[in-house]
Design a protein around this motif. Structure first.
Motif, short mmCIF file in Angstrom:
data_model
loop_
_atom_site.label_atom_id
_atom_site.label_comp_id
_atom_site.label_asym_id
_atom_site.label_seq_id
_atom_site.Cartn_x
_atom_site.Cartn_y
_atom_site.Cartn_z
N THR A 145 -1.08 -7.89 -4.40
CA THR A 145 -0.80 -7.25 -3.09
C THR A 145 -0.32 -5.57 -3.00
O THR A 145 -0.69 -5.06 -2.52
CB THR A 145 0.03 -8.04 -2.18
OG1 THR A 145 1.13 -8.13 -2.84
CG2 THR A 145 -0.46 -9.30 -1.85
N ARG A 146 0.37 -5.72 -4.04
CA ARG A 146 0.89 -4.16 -4.46
C ARG A 146 -0.15 -3.29 -4.95
O ARG A 146 -0.25 -1.86 -4.38
CB ARG A 146 1.99 -4.31 -5.53
CG ARG A 146 2.99 -3.35 -5.49
CD ARG A 146 4.10 -3.25 -4.54
NE ARG A 146 5.16 -2.25 -4.79
CZ ARG A 146 6.39 -2.87 -5.43
NH1 ARG A 146 6.40 -4.22 -5.87
NH2 ARG A 146 7.15 -1.76 -5.67
N LYS A 147 -1.21 -3.92 -5.36
CA LYS A 147 -2.23 -3.19 -5.86
C LYS A 147 -3.01 -2.62 -4.85
O LYS A 147 -3.52 -1.47 -4.74
CB LYS A 147 -3.28 -3.72 -7.07
CG LYS A 147 -4.25 -3.07 -7.56
CD LYS A 147 -5.08 -3.87 -8.51
CE LYS A 147 -6.36 -2.98 -8.99
NZ LYS A 147 -7.24 -3.82 -9.97
N GLN A 148 -3.39 -3.32 -3.86
CA GLN A 148 -4.10 -3.10 -2.62
C GLN A 148 -3.40 -2.00 -1.90
O GLN A 148 -3.88 -1.19 -1.39
CB GLN A 148 -4.27 -4.32 -1.78
CG GLN A 148 -5.47 -3.99 -0.61
CD GLN A 148 -6.59 -3.46 -0.90
OE1 GLN A 148 -7.54 -4.01 -1.80
NE2 GLN A 148 -7.02 -2.11 -0.50
N GLU A 149 -1.83 -2.38 -1.69
CA GLU A 149 -1.05 -1.33 -0.76
C GLU A 149 -1.29 -0.06 -1.28
O GLU A 149 -1.28 0.92 -0.73
CB GLU A 149 0.07 -2.09 -0.90
CG GLU A 149 0.30 -3.23 0.07
CD GLU A 149 1.46 -4.03 -0.21
OE1 GLU A 149 1.80 -5.27 0.61
OE2 GLU A 149 2.57 -4.00 -1.11
N ALA A 150 -1.09 0.05 -2.74
CA ALA A 150 -1.24 1.32 -3.55
C ALA A 150 -2.51 2.15 -3.04
O ALA A 150 -2.59 3.14 -2.73
CB ALA A 150 -0.84 1.23 -4.94
N ALA A 151 -3.52 1.43 -3.18
CA ALA A 151 -4.79 1.83 -2.99
C ALA A 151 -4.86 2.28 -1.39
O ALA A 151 -5.39 3.50 -1.04
CB ALA A 151 -5.86 0.78 -3.06
N ASP A 152 -4.54 1.69 -0.37
CA ASP A 152 -4.32 1.97 0.96
C ASP A 152 -3.50 3.08 1.11
O ASP A 152 -3.88 4.20 1.91
CB ASP A 152 -3.64 0.71 1.75
CG ASP A 152 -4.60 -0.26 2.15
OD1 ASP A 152 -5.92 -0.25 1.46
OD2 ASP A 152 -4.10 -1.53 1.92
N ALA A 153 -2.31 3.14 0.61
CA ALA A 153 -1.59 4.36 0.65
C ALA A 153 -2.22 5.59 0.21
O ALA A 153 -2.14 6.72 0.44
CB ALA A 153 -0.08 4.15 -0.08
N ALA A 154 -2.98 5.39 -1.01
CA ALA A 154 -3.52 6.60 -1.65
C ALA A 154 -4.60 7.35 -0.64
O ALA A 154 -4.75 8.38 -0.53
CB ALA A 154 -4.26 6.28 -2.86
#
Length: 239
Positions: A51-60
């Motif tokens: 979930t953290r990986k997807q959240e990081a992509a969304d923030a990017a």
């Protein structure tokens, strides 16, 4: 792959919390920015590394950065080792930034201070031409950033300078809240952590507002510098 600024954080969300407003502002002014996350944040109480990986992509996407990579170092056990230094050296030489933004030099989470020293040392080593590195089968040129600045996180560290982010505070909050599992959500059933409280969420605004009050703008983000900063002239100073 050259960028103007390379922001490096121990965990996904460190960069957004520490300097998300500054990154958004720099991009709006035509600068290119990439982010390197040292770990996947796999020890985080809430959410998972997936979930953290997807959240990081969304923030990017929200910030509009040029690239984001994760070096998959061991969360909670960062070491200023040759292995970890060389991983970062390869990234510095890949992106050839003029400025590197890194974790706070002293903070509540032990990884933050360790990451600050690790990144600082890697920036120096990256400039030594006798250290040879290769990436994707190609030899890399040596490169040393002109400046390494450390953003401020949990602890109230007095900054050496601040960046006016008055028009980018909303963008910073939006990027931080892309980490849906990590921060305040009254409907969440996960355990409450120090950063998952309403008070912490509100602190992002009032701490930036206080730095703005002290420096003559509405909102600001603070940084410490590893060497004295020289101004070419007085233009650009908030009066």
């Amino acid at each position: 792959m050259k960028v103007d600024i390379l922001a490096i954080g121990a965990h996904p969300d460190d960069v957004e919390l520490g300097c998300g407003g500054t990154i958004a502002k720099m991009i709006s002014e035509g600068k290119t920015v990439a982010i390197i996350d040292l770990t996947k944040g796999e020890l985080g109480t809430r959410g998972t590394d997936k979930t953290r990986k997807q959240e990081a992509a969304d923030a990017a996407k929200i910030l509009g950065i040029s690239a984001r990579e994760n070096l998959e170092m061991k969360d909670g056990f960062l070491q200023n080792s040759e292995e970890y230094q060389m991983r970062i050296v390869k990234m510095i030489r890949k992106y050839q930034p003029e400025i590197v933004l890194a974790n706070a030099t002293d903070d509540r989470h032990p990884d933050h201070g360790k990451a600050a020293k690790l990144v600082s040392d890697a920036c120096f080593l990256s400039g030594l031409k006798k250290i040879e590195t290769a990436l994707d089968g190609k030899n890399q040129e040596f490169w040393r950033p002109k400046h390494v600045f450390h953003f401020i996180q949990w602890k109230e560290i007095e900054p050496d300078f601040v960046i006016d982010i008055s028009n980018f505070m909303e963008k910073k909050i939006e990027a931080c809240m892309a980490y849906k599992t990590q921060f305040y959500n009254p409907e969440s059933k996960e355990p409450v952590t120090p950063i998952a409280t309403k008070d912490f969420l509100e602190s992002l605004t009032y701490r930036a507002q206080n730095l703005g009050r002290l420096s003559g703008c509405t909102y600001a983000e603070g940084f410490t510098a590893e060497k004295m900063i020289a101004l070419k002239n007085f233009e650009g100073i908030v009066l």
